[in-house]
Motif scaffolding. Structure first.
Motif: not given
Length: 287
Positions: A19-37
């Motif tokens: 469950q913790l893996q899934k939570t962090y993976l979701d956050k990581l995917l959201k970060d990938f969808s944002q433009p790169e700084h």
């Protein structure tokens, strides 16, 4: 994907809690969808990542090819059939070698038997012979080997110091056991035995027990066991167990002689041996 992102992803994969893996993976995917700084020197946390990333690529790396195709199965079956055929051929070869060896051994025995049969047939006798002098010597030798010898001899039979018996005994090379008539054995010398007696025609003879006694001759005492029975015609029968004790021995025209410890033993015949002329000889056809 930056080096920091790869490090974060590797850390997520090491988590034990799904469950913790899934939570962090979701956050990581959201970060990938944002433009790169363009801040390259600042560490990127899972919640602040702006790089895009395809998770299916990561999962694809962990998948291994486990599907077996029909051609591969057919190839495996073909290989197994080939190995079985090789083993079968090797087994047949070993069986043929063993059969050859057995046949060779049997042929050797058959050859020896044929040679013996041919030797006898080469000296085959006619069905009726009126003169014994015409019989080949080697045929007489065969008869000597399969025939037993019997002599009536005089002996001194000793049960104990106070009980001795001068009597006539049958010296019989065809008897396996020494026998004595039950009527001449005192009960005090009788012992139990499990040995069984049978006549030449395989009929059973009564056994009353056994006794130990000696045949005394020229200062030599030959002690052995005798089976006690009432079903014999002679008082004493000296069989091979006694005969082996005086072997080698020599049968003369009036006695049997032997030597033990440089002492000569002489067993006189009840009657001198007589020569008998056989008027008729018949051969038994070979089978």
């Amino acid at each position: 994907m930056t080096q920091d992102q790869e490090f974060i992803l590797e850390a997520i994969k090491r988590l034990d809690d799904p469950q913790l893996q899934k939570t962090y993976l979701d956050k990581l995917l959201k970060d990938f969808s944002q433009p790169e700084h363009p801040q390259s020197n600042r560490s990127i946390l899972p919640s602040a990542s702006t790089n895009t990333y395809d998770l299916t690529k990561i999962l694809g790396r962990k998948k291994s090819k486990t599907t077996v195709t029909i051609p591969e199965l057919q190839s495996e079956i073909k290989t197994l059939k080939s190995e079985l055929q090789i083993l079968k051929q090797a087994q047949q070869k070993d069986s043929a070698i063993l059969q050859h060896l057995l046949s060779k051994i049997e042929s050797q025995f058959d050859t020896e038997s044929d040679i013996e049969d041919q030797t006898i047939e080469s000296h085959a006798l006619p069905h009726t012979l009126t003169n014994i002098e015409h019989i080949p010597d080697d045929f007489l030798n065969v008869l000597t080997q399969i025939s037993s010898k019997k002599y009536l001899i005089r002996i001194t039979f000793v049960f104990s110091e106070d009980f001795k018996l001068d009597t006539i005994a049958l010296f019989d090379t065809g008897a396996d056991l020494n026998c004595i008539k039950e009527s001449v054995v005192p009960k005090r010398f009788l012992q139990n035995t499990s040995e069984k007696l049978s006549a030449a025609n395989n009929s059973k003879l009564h056994s009353a027990g056994k006794t130990q006694a000696s045949v005394f001759n020229n200062g030599i005492s030959l002690k052995t066991f005798f089976v006690v029975t009432k079903d014999i015609n002679h008082t004493i029968i000296l069989g091979t167990r006694f005969i082996d004790m005086i072997t080698p021995y020599q049968a003369c025209h009036n006695c049997i002689t032997s030597k033990i410890n440089n002492t000569k033993l002489v067993f006189s015949f009840l009657e001198k041996s007589k020569t008998r002329n056989l008027n008729l000889w018949e051969t038994i056809p070979s089978t």
